[in-house]
Structures are given as C-alpha cells and as structure tokens.
Design an enzyme around this catalytic site. Structure first.
Site, PDB file in Angstrom:
ATOM      1  CG  ASP A 196      42.297  37.882  37.491  1.00 50.47           C
ATOM      2  OD1 ASP A 196      41.444  37.606  38.344  1.00 50.47           O
ATOM      3  OD2 ASP A 196      42.815  37.036  36.744  1.00 50.47           O
ATOM      4  CG  ASP A 211      41.509  34.904  42.021  1.00 49.30           C
ATOM      5  OD1 ASP A 211      40.714  33.976  41.778  1.00 49.30           O
ATOM      6  OD2 ASP A 211      42.015  35.624  41.142  1.00 49.30           O
TER       7      ASP A 211
END
Length: 207
Positions: free
Chosen positions: A156, A183
């Site tokens: 991330d 995401d």
C-alpha cells in the site's frame, strides 16, 4: 470479453507497476509529501489482510482471504459470461471489470510477492504478529524470495491525511487509511455500480 480483458489488463498493469516501484525504491514505513503537500503523501506499508490495511486474523486468516479472493474471481468470471449473454450494459460490465481487476491485483501480492522479492513483512508465530523489515526490497528469480507461496503481503502507498486533531488524549487522523491502485479500483467500481444501479441492472437483470 475483449473490453473486460483490456480494462483488467490496464488496471493490473498500473497496480503492479506502482507496487513494484514502491517496494524497490522505498523502505518500509518511509513517507514523502507529494508536491510538498502535508495532506497528500506516498507512505509505504505492507499488510497481510484486506483492502485499506484491514487485517483478518493471523496466518490462517491470510490463507482464508487468498482462498476467498480466488473464489470471488472465479465467480466473477462466471457472472461475466452470464451478463454478456444477457446483453448487459456498460454501466455494469465496466465497473465490474474494474472491481475484478482490483481483486486480482491484491491477490497477486498475497500469492507471489513472498516468492519474487528478497525481503518483506513475514508472520512470526512466536509473537502471533507480522514483522517488518529494514532496507529496500529487490526482485529475485521466481521462487527465490524471502517467503513462500501465499505468504506475501499487499503493498500500500497512497495516503491522504486531510487533517488531524487530538481528543481525550488520543490523536486522530482523517483519512488515515493507506491504500493502493487495486483498493481504489474496487472502491470506484462499487461506487459506480451504486450510483448507476438502475442502468446497471435494467429489466430485472439479476446477479
């Protein structure tokens, strides 16, 4: 089907290119401001769980998530074939393709990143938690990584701490979640389905 394949390919390409760049150029937890802005950061973290850093149990939970993602992707392939036969509109096909690509993007990390990088976060059963590492990761030949199949972590990097404040002796930050292209793709696809649900599911078209 070509449209689905093209969207899926482009989203996965952007997702994996950004993750590989971050993992091979940033140290874990390293953070920089984008254009000097305090509310827009690139912050490298790894998580073994779900979207936006949400974790789901220990190593067993991680395995379960990988299996669930595989079944989800398989189910979506079945639905795509069904929807195409029924003449589904682009208001359904395009956002679902984006969601499909996002699911595959995060599945790739969890299944293979432990096998293609020389370092990464790993599960320590003695402490029942995931342990980070120091330095910058490097790509290695397939199968010679720091871990094994299904033991990699999701990368991330996008961080938008719009503002922060202290309350009752605790520090709060909005928006504290750190996420990736996959995401974002899942979220955007879901929002479009919600906003255009009447056009996505006309004439009683069902899942």
């Amino acid at each position: 089907m070509k449209k689905i394949a093209l969207i899926t390919f482009l989203v996965i390409l952007l997702d994996q290119a950004s993750k590989i760049y971050i993992k091979t150029h940033f140290s874990i937890n390293e953070s920089i401001n984008v254009f000097g802005l305090d509310w827009w950061k690139i912050t490298f973290v790894e998580n073994p769980g779900m979207a936006y850093g949400i974790q789901f149990g220990g190593l067993l939970g991680k395995y379960l998530l990988v299996v669930l993602r595989v079944f989800l992707i398989g189910g979506m392939i079945f639905l795509f074939k069904k929807w195409l036969k029924e003449g589904a509109s682009n208001f359904l096909i395009i956002p679902m393709s984006i969601i499909f690509a996002g699911a595959i993007g995060n599945l790739i990390d969890g299944m293979f990143y432990g096998m293609i990088f020389d370092s990464g976060s790993f599960y320590d059963p003695n402490y029942n938690t995931w342990i980070g590492y120091s330095g910058v990761s490097n790509l290695v030949p397939f199968g010679q990584g720091y871990s094994h199949f299904m033991k990699g972590c999701v990368v991330d990097m996008f961080h938008f701490p719009m503002f922060s404040f202290d309350l009752f002796g605790r520090h709060f930050e909005f928006f504290s979640y750190i996420f990736n292209v996959a995401d974002a793709a899942i979220t955007i696809g879901a929002i479009f389905i919600l906003l255009f649900r009447k056009k996505a599911f006309p004439n009683g078209l069902e899942i």
